[in-house]
Write an enzyme that holds these catalytic residues in place. Structure first.
Site, short mmCIF file in Angstrom:
data_model
loop_
_atom_site.label_atom_id
_atom_site.label_comp_id
_atom_site.label_asym_id
_atom_site.label_seq_id
_atom_site.Cartn_x
_atom_site.Cartn_y
_atom_site.Cartn_z
N GLU A 1 -22.32 16.05 -6.73
CA GLU A 1 -21.96 15.35 -8.01
C GLU A 1 -22.56 14.10 -8.01
OE1 GLU A 1 -17.51 15.68 -7.76
OE2 GLU A 1 -17.38 17.99 -7.74
N ASN B 1 -25.34 19.87 -4.98
CA ASN B 1 -24.39 20.71 -5.69
C ASN B 1 -23.54 19.99 -6.59
OD1 ASN B 1 -22.48 22.92 -5.47
ND2 ASN B 1 -20.93 21.56 -4.54
N HIS C 1 -16.79 25.55 -12.54
CA HIS C 1 -15.55 25.64 -12.92
C HIS C 1 -15.56 25.66 -14.27
CE1 HIS C 1 -14.22 24.34 -8.94
NE2 HIS C 1 -15.09 23.47 -8.67
N GLU D 1 -18.42 27.31 -6.55
CA GLU D 1 -17.00 26.88 -6.65
C GLU D 1 -16.47 27.58 -7.83
OE1 GLU D 1 -16.31 22.52 -6.55
OE2 GLU D 1 -17.94 22.47 -5.02
N ASP E 1 -14.36 29.39 -10.47
CA ASP E 1 -13.20 29.58 -11.01
C ASP E 1 -13.27 29.55 -12.46
OD1 ASP E 1 -12.77 26.86 -11.17
OD2 ASP E 1 -11.24 26.87 -9.78
O1 G3I Z 1 -4.54 16.21 2.95
C1 G3I Z 1 -3.37 15.30 2.22
C2 G3I Z 1 -2.15 15.37 2.76
O2 G3I Z 1 -2.17 14.80 3.91
C3 G3I Z 1 -1.12 14.77 1.66
O3 G3I Z 1 -0.04 14.94 2.24
C4 G3I Z 1 -1.16 15.48 0.51
C5 G3I Z 1 -0.42 14.89 -0.77
O4 G3I Z 1 -1.02 14.77 -2.26
O5 G3I Z 1 -2.59 15.22 -0.17
C6 G3I Z 1 -3.58 15.99 0.81
O6 G3I Z 1 -4.94 15.83 0.22
C7 G3I Z 1 -5.10 16.38 -0.96
C8 G3I Z 1 -6.32 17.24 -0.58
O7 G3I Z 1 -6.72 17.93 -1.67
C9 G3I Z 1 -5.88 18.46 0.42
O8 G3I Z 1 -4.82 19.39 -0.15
C10 G3I Z 1 -5.87 15.35 -2.02
O9 G3I Z 1 -4.59 14.56 -2.41
C11 G3I Z 1 -6.11 16.04 -2.97
O10 G3I Z 1 -7.02 15.09 -3.84
C12 G3I Z 1 -7.32 17.11 -2.70
O11 G3I Z 1 -7.67 17.99 -4.02
C13 G3I Z 1 -8.72 18.49 -3.63
C14 G3I Z 1 -9.98 18.05 -4.60
O12 G3I Z 1 -11.28 18.52 -4.02
C15 G3I Z 1 -10.30 16.41 -4.22
O13 G3I Z 1 -11.21 16.02 -4.91
C16 G3I Z 1 -8.89 19.67 -3.88
O14 G3I Z 1 -7.88 20.57 -2.84
C17 G3I Z 1 -10.20 20.46 -3.76
O15 G3I Z 1 -10.03 22.07 -4.38
C18 G3I Z 1 -11.16 20.01 -4.68
O16 G3I Z 1 -12.39 20.51 -4.67
C19 G3I Z 1 -13.61 19.97 -5.37
C20 G3I Z 1 -14.82 20.19 -4.62
O17 G3I Z 1 -14.67 19.50 -3.27
C21 G3I Z 1 -16.13 19.57 -5.50
N1 G3I Z 1 -16.00 20.04 -6.77
C22 G3I Z 1 -14.86 19.94 -7.47
C23 G3I Z 1 -13.58 20.89 -6.83
C24 G3I Z 1 -12.35 20.65 -7.56
O18 G3I Z 1 -12.09 19.66 -7.83
#
Ligand code: G3I
Length: 305
Positions: free
Chosen positions: A127, A170, A206, A235, A237
């Protein structure tokens, strides 16, 4: 073939899912993963904040859990992601240019060498371009302090650390022909012309009503392939439900199959229950792990039954 993975394999492709380590203990989750998929991408566990929370202090526990599970099941692993402007620990953002360059290369070396020989493709840079019509680079610590050359440097460092892994750029919103994908296209073309080691482009894919499957999706994949790189759907969906969602999924699968250099597809999660789109239903299995119409459409498009 009666699973996504076996049907895709019959077409010479992998079919993957994003996986979260925290769900591997849930038997229905893992049973579905192991039955249907031939590749995994750690959804968050390989990101910089997870793997190097303090400088030089690498932590691979959660990512190793996924990799070991996948390799034990004979699945391939996509590495996601080495250099991204977000999900960075705060120490990274505070560094000056010289230190940041060293830290970037150390981070790449740390991850790629730890997983050397175990990763089929790395998302080396994720990105890096802005949305909208500018085609400009997106701001962030690497772009702002190191300038355009950081992407090339990241790819060169990754290649040296694992010469066998495919190295991908990516991004999202590059799935059709538009200003953003044109900018990525120009970068890849330049890299190929100058011998910068890039092997693949990941199209996140996405999709939702505001950002539907583009009508020139296949043509866009093909123009990148024609530059001499593989393309991967990384990715996938698609928001929605029922036959509309199923039809969109089939369109995506058929586009990949029509492009010989489309190496495979990954959906961004196993089940709607854990999708990053909270409240949405963008995946192939519902919250109870039942196959959705979208699943049947994908299996059929892959030539399975
Ligand atoms: O790990 C912490 C945890 O310790 C805490 O308790 C919790 C409370 O909010 O947060 C947890 O971290 C979260 C993490 O996912 C794991 O669940 C983050 O807040 C959250 O921001 C994070 O979101 C991820 C996101 O990327 C971050 O940018 C999504 O799961 C994940 O699906 C998403 O994936 C991205 C790709 O990497 C790049 N392309 C877009 C895609 C969708 O946004």
């Amino acid at each position: 073939a009666d699973t996504l993975g076996s049907a895709a394999a019959a077409q010479g492709r992998y079919f993957g899912a994003a996986v979260a380590a925290g769900h591997l203990g849930e038997s229905a989750y893992t049973a579905t993963l192991d039955r249907e998929f031939t590749s995994v991408t750690p959804e968050n566990e390989m990101k910089w904040d997870a793997t190097e929370p303090t400088r030089g202090g690498f932590s691979f526990g959660a990512a190793d859990q996924i990799v070991n599970h996948a390799l034990g099941q004979g699945m391939k692993v996509r590495g996601h992601t080495l250099v991204w402007y977000t999900q960075l620990p705060s120490w990274v953002s505070g560094l000056g240019a010289t230190d940041l360059r060293t830290a970037m290369n150390d981070h790449i070396n740390g991850l790629v060498s730890h997983y050397r020989g175990k990763i089929h493709s790395w998302d080396v840079v994720n990105e890096a371009f802005q949305d909208g019509g500018s085609g400009a680079r997106r701001g962030g610590p690497f772009q702002d302090k190191l300038g355009d050359g950081y992407i090339e440097e990241a790819f060169r460092t990754a290649r040296a650390a694992d010469p066998a892994a495919k190295l991908c750029y990516n991004d999202y919103n590059i799935d059709g022909v538009n200003a953003k994908s044109n900018a990525v296209y120009a970068m890849v073309k330049d890299f190929k012309a100058r011998g910068v080691p890039i092997d693949c482009v990941g199209f996140q894919s996405h999709f939702n009503s505001a950002s539907p499957v583009p009508s020139d999706y296949r043509a866009n994949l093909q123009r990148f392939a024609d530059l001499g790189v593989d393309v991967q759907i990384t990715e996938l969906d698609i928001e929605g439900s029922g036959t509309a969602q199923a039809g969109d999924y089939a369109t995506v699968v058929r586009a990949c199959l029509a492009v010989s250099r489309c190496a495979g597809l990954t959906v961004w999660g196993v089940t709607d229950k854990y999708s990053w789109r909270s409240g949405g239903t963008p995946l192939l299995f519902d919250a109870n792990y039942n196959k959705k119409p979208a699943y049947d459409a994908v299996l059929t498009a892959l030539g399975g039954t």
